[in-house]
Design a protein around this motif. Sequence first.
Motif, PDB file in Angstrom:
ATOM      1  N   ASN A 212      16.607  41.925  45.752  1.00 25.76           N
ATOM      2  CA  ASN A 212      17.462  41.225  44.798  1.00 25.76           C
ATOM      3  C   ASN A 212      18.673  42.042  44.380  1.00 25.76           C
ATOM      4  OD1 ASN A 212      15.790  38.951  44.641  1.00 25.76           O
ATOM      5  ND2 ASN A 212      14.458  40.007  43.218  1.00 25.76           N
ATOM      6  N   TYR A 213      18.529  43.356  44.375  1.00 26.17           N
ATOM      7  CA  TYR A 213      19.605  44.199  43.875  1.00 26.17           C
ATOM      8  C   TYR A 213      19.546  45.541  44.584  1.00 26.17           C
ATOM      9  CZ  TYR A 213      22.414  46.923  40.590  1.00 26.17           C
ATOM     10  OH  TYR A 213      23.364  47.727  40.027  1.00 26.17           O
TER      11      TYR A 213
ATOM     12  N   PHE B 100      23.487  41.835  45.103  1.00 25.71           N
ATOM     13  CA  PHE B 100      23.278  41.364  43.738  1.00 25.71           C
ATOM     14  C   PHE B 100      22.782  39.931  43.822  1.00 25.71           C
ATOM     15  CE2 PHE B 100      24.654  39.469  39.716  1.00 25.71           C
ATOM     16  CZ  PHE B 100      24.039  40.332  38.838  1.00 25.71           C
ATOM     17  N   ASN B 101      21.627  39.657  43.247  1.00 22.93           N
ATOM     18  CA  ASN B 101      20.985  38.335  43.331  1.00 22.93           C
ATOM     19  C   ASN B 101      20.820  37.902  44.779  1.00 22.93           C
ATOM     20  OD1 ASN B 101      20.619  38.039  40.598  1.00 22.93           O
ATOM     21  ND2 ASN B 101      22.554  36.981  40.294  1.00 22.93           N
ATOM     22  N   GLY B 102      20.376  38.829  45.617  1.00 22.27           N
ATOM     23  CA  GLY B 102      20.192  38.559  47.045  1.00 22.27           C
ATOM     24  C   GLY B 102      19.083  37.622  47.257  1.00 22.27           C
TER      25      GLY B 102
ATOM     26  N   THR C 232      27.556  48.431  44.074  1.00 25.36           N
ATOM     27  CA  THR C 232      26.490  47.449  44.243  1.00 25.36           C
ATOM     28  C   THR C 232      26.728  46.728  45.559  1.00 25.36           C
ATOM     29  OG1 THR C 232      26.282  47.158  41.868  1.00 25.36           O
ATOM     30  CG2 THR C 232      25.398  45.402  43.251  1.00 25.36           C
TER      31      THR C 232
END
Length: 78
Positions: A60-61, A76-78, A73
Amino acid sequence: RLLDIATELTGTAPEPVLGVGVRQGGRLVAENINVSPGTPLQMEIFLDSNSSAVYGIGVNYMQVSDTRNQEETIIFNG
């Protein structure tokens, strides 16, 4: 009709082992390296062969850093 299930099954799954690697130019980096900004690197996250048939990975991150003062980053919100 009634369905009567009278058999119990008990099993165990292998303990998952997470692996991480970084490649530069297709070659696995074995230790710390110095790279110039813009140098393409490939990060790999994987499970060992015993547990990969049972488990999956969700990322997710993810943040990368030069361990000094720069960070980025990349997921992010993968």
